[in-house]
Each structure stands twice: as C-alpha cells, then as structure tokens.
Write a protein that holds these residues in place. Structure first.
Motif, PDB file in Angstrom:
ATOM      1  N   GLY A 175       9.230   7.899 -25.495  1.00  0.00           N
ATOM      2  CA  GLY A 175      10.653   7.631 -25.284  1.00  0.00           C
ATOM      3  C   GLY A 175      10.884   6.770 -24.047  1.00  0.00           C
ATOM      4  N   GLY A 176       9.836   5.993 -23.664  1.00  0.00           N
ATOM      5  CA  GLY A 176       9.928   5.153 -22.452  1.00  0.00           C
ATOM      6  C   GLY A 176      10.976   4.052 -22.616  1.00  0.00           C
ATOM      7  N   HIS A 177      11.607   3.698 -21.502  1.00  0.00           N
ATOM      8  CA  HIS A 177      12.638   2.643 -21.546  1.00  0.00           C
ATOM      9  C   HIS A 177      12.006   1.294 -21.311  1.00  0.00           C
ATOM     10  CE1 HIS A 177      15.833   5.500 -21.917  1.00  0.00           C
ATOM     11  NE2 HIS A 177      15.313   6.200 -20.927  1.00  0.00           N
ATOM     12  N   TYR A 178      11.138   0.907 -22.229  1.00  0.00           N
ATOM     13  CA  TYR A 178      10.544  -0.425 -22.133  1.00  0.00           C
ATOM     14  C   TYR A 178      10.197  -0.896 -23.540  1.00  0.00           C
ATOM     15  CZ  TYR A 178       6.100   2.117 -22.471  1.00  0.00           C
ATOM     16  OH  TYR A 178       5.077   2.936 -22.869  1.00  0.00           O
ATOM     17  N   ALA A 179      10.096  -2.218 -23.687  1.00  0.00           N
ATOM     18  CA  ALA A 179       9.836  -2.781 -25.013  1.00  0.00           C
ATOM     19  C   ALA A 179       8.521  -3.541 -24.979  1.00  0.00           C
ATOM     20  CB  ALA A 179      10.965  -3.741 -25.390  1.00  0.00           C
ATOM     21  N   ILE A 180       7.721  -3.352 -26.025  1.00  0.00           N
ATOM     22  CA  ILE A 180       6.478  -4.124 -26.146  1.00  0.00           C
ATOM     23  C   ILE A 180       6.618  -4.980 -27.395  1.00  0.00           C
ATOM     24  CG2 ILE A 180       3.978  -4.004 -26.417  1.00  0.00           C
ATOM     25  CD1 ILE A 180       4.233  -2.418 -24.089  1.00  0.00           C
ATOM     26  N   ARG A 181       6.437  -6.278 -27.222  1.00  0.00           N
ATOM     27  CA  ARG A 181       6.574  -7.182 -28.369  1.00  0.00           C
ATOM     28  C   ARG A 181       5.226  -7.797 -28.716  1.00  0.00           C
ATOM     29  NH1 ARG A 181      11.296 -10.574 -25.555  1.00  0.00           N
ATOM     30  NH2 ARG A 181      12.836  -8.919 -25.333  1.00  0.00           N
ATOM     31  N   TRP A 182       5.023  -7.984 -30.009  1.00  0.00           N
ATOM     32  CA  TRP A 182       3.799  -8.668 -30.453  1.00  0.00           C
ATOM     33  C   TRP A 182       4.071 -10.159 -30.416  1.00  0.00           C
ATOM     34  CZ3 TRP A 182       1.135  -8.532 -35.906  1.00  0.00           C
ATOM     35  CH2 TRP A 182      -0.166  -9.014 -35.767  1.00  0.00           C
TER      36      TRP A 182
END
Ligand SMILES: C[S@@+](CC[C@H](N)C(=O)[O-])C[C@H]1O[C@@H](n2cnc3c(N)ncnc32)[C@H](O)[C@@H]1O
Length: 253
Positions: A175-182
């Motif tokens: 539920g971390g407030h970060y986004a990982i994009r491919w």
C-alpha cells in the motif's frame, strides 16, 4: 568499421568463447592427441578457458571479464557433470533473461542501493518533493522514501520485467504511496521532479547528464549513487559507510 567492434563486453565475450572453443576442438585437441599428450576433460576446459581469457585481454575487455572468460568453459563442464534435467537450465535461463536480459544493450545490471543510501537520500529530499528513481530495481529506495516522507510523490521506472513486476507488486501489497512504471528512463520526462535519483553504471552517465540538464528545473537535485558524471564537478559528494563505501554524487541544477 566492422560492427563487432562496437559490441558490448558481454557480446565480445560470447564471440571469443566461441573462437576459443572452436580453436581448441579443431586445432589444439587433435594436435595434442597426435603428439600422444592425453589431457583429461577438465584440463582441456582449463586450456580453452586460458585461451579465452587471453583473447579477452587482447581485445582489451575490462579486467573483471578476465575471470569470467577464464571460468566460462570449465563452468560449462562442471554444470554438465551435475547432470541436471534440461528444464532447470531453461528455468535458470528464463530467470536470468527476465532480470538481466536488457543488460547487453543498457550495460546497467541490477544491484541494489544499500539501506545507508536510502537513509542518506531521505535526508536530502525536501518535504513534499516529487522524486524519481531512474531504474528503480525492486523499488526499495522508493518504498523507504514514501514511508519516511509520506507527503512526497515518488515515481520509479524500470525496464527489466521481473524487477519491475516485483517492485510493482511490492508497492501494491504494501500500500506504498509510490508508483513503479514499466518504462525506459530515457522516456521519463524529468521536468516535474524536484529530486532525481540514479544508481546505474558508468556507461549512461554522460548521456543522462544531457537529459538532466535539458529537463530538470533550476534548483532541483540530481543524485547519482557511485557513478559520477564524467567531467562535471558535483556540487557535493556524500561518503556512505556501507559495504561498498559508496558515494552519492550530488548535482544541484
Ligand atoms: C543498479 S540497479 C538500481 C536499482 C535501484 N534504483 C536501487 O537503487 O536499488 C539499476 C536498474 O536500472 C534498470 N535499468 C537499466 N536501464 C534502464 C532503462 N533504460 N530504463 C529503466 N530502467 C533501466 C536495471 O534493470 C536495474 O534494475
């Protein structure tokens, strides 16, 4: 200029392994047999490995390729002796491909920032900052920053499929407030970010600096772990007391 000269070290090594193996099988082994010199398979493998290592030296590969090239053929022999079912090789190959498949091109493998680097970077990130991790690996840096500074905005980009998937899942599950994009770091617009963090390799640093200069706003911060931008004096260097005695190179735009 022939294109094989522009091959990355991994490609050159593969080529010279083939040359060493072919030379050994076609010339050296028959010659030894003809002179009644009988070598055991492991001795032959060491002979071919020595030849490959010498070829690597002649081709001026970085010095750490020397043991890799020397041990490659003996390593193959050892693995054959283990007599594993072929599906294990396929599984190991698929795993390596999913993690390191892009390295031949990018020359940026996966290794992870230390916890001390996480803490040091957290101390450098202003409140409510937008932060990007270029090549976010398993997302450890972003997970930590978003826990320490939940009011900030955190984005990572990663091209290796398995690290991306694990980093993305980690963000979802925790539920971390970060986004990982491919996505490739070269396609990420750096304009919105106050801090950009990179832990890559020496290879992309000069080109990355051009991108940083073109896109990052004045007053923002570019941090490179371990790999300095060639011919550019950093604004500050932070020495870390971690396993590798890493340094953070800070560039204030
Ligand atoms: C040394 S690791 C650093 C991982 C993470 N940033 C950390 O500090 O723990 C570099 C990562 O960059 C990724 N990478 C390499 N080239 C890339 C590219 N063009 N775009 C996005 N990621 C890339 C690699 O797959 C690898 O996971």
């Amino acid at each position: 200029m022939p294109s094989w000269r522009a091959l990355p070290p991994g490609g050159k090594s593969l080529l010279l392994q083939l040359v060493a193996a072919a030379f050994w099988l076609v010339l050296a082994a028959p010659l030894l047999r003809a002179s009644d010199l009988f070598l055991l398979p492991w001795q032959q493998a060491l002979g071919a490995g020595t030849l490959a290592a010498i070829l690597g030296l002649v081709w001026r590969l970085p010095v750490w390729w020397l043991p890799i090239n020397f041990l490659f053929i003996p390593g193959l022999l050892m693995m054959l002796a283990l007599d594993l079912a072929s599906r294990w090789y396929l599984a190991a190959f698929a795993l390596l491909l999913l993690v390191y498949g892009g390295v031949a091109r990018s020359q940026v493998p996966l290794y992870l920032s230390s916890r001390k680097a996480w803490h040091a970077v957290a101390g450098l990130v202003p409140a409510r900052a937008a932060v990007a991790d270029l090549g976010s690996g398993l997302g450890g840096m972003l997970a930590f920053l978003s826990r320490q500074r939940p009011e900030g905005r955190y984005v990572g980009v990663e091209t290796a499929p398995l690290p991306f998937l694990l980093g993305w899942l980690r963000a979802r599950v925790s539920g971390g407030h970060y986004a990982i994009r491919w996505n490739s770091l070269w396609k990420l617009d750096l304009r919105p970010f106050d801090v950009v963090y990179a832990y890559l390799s020496p290879v992309p640093m000069a080109a990355l600096w051009l991108k940083v200069r073109a896109e990052m706003r004045p007053g923002t911060l570019f941090i490179s772990n371990t790999f300095a931008v060639p011919d550019v004096a950093p604004s500050e260097v932070v020495q870390l007391d971690d396993l590798h005695h890493s340094r953070l190179y800070l560039y204030r735009l």
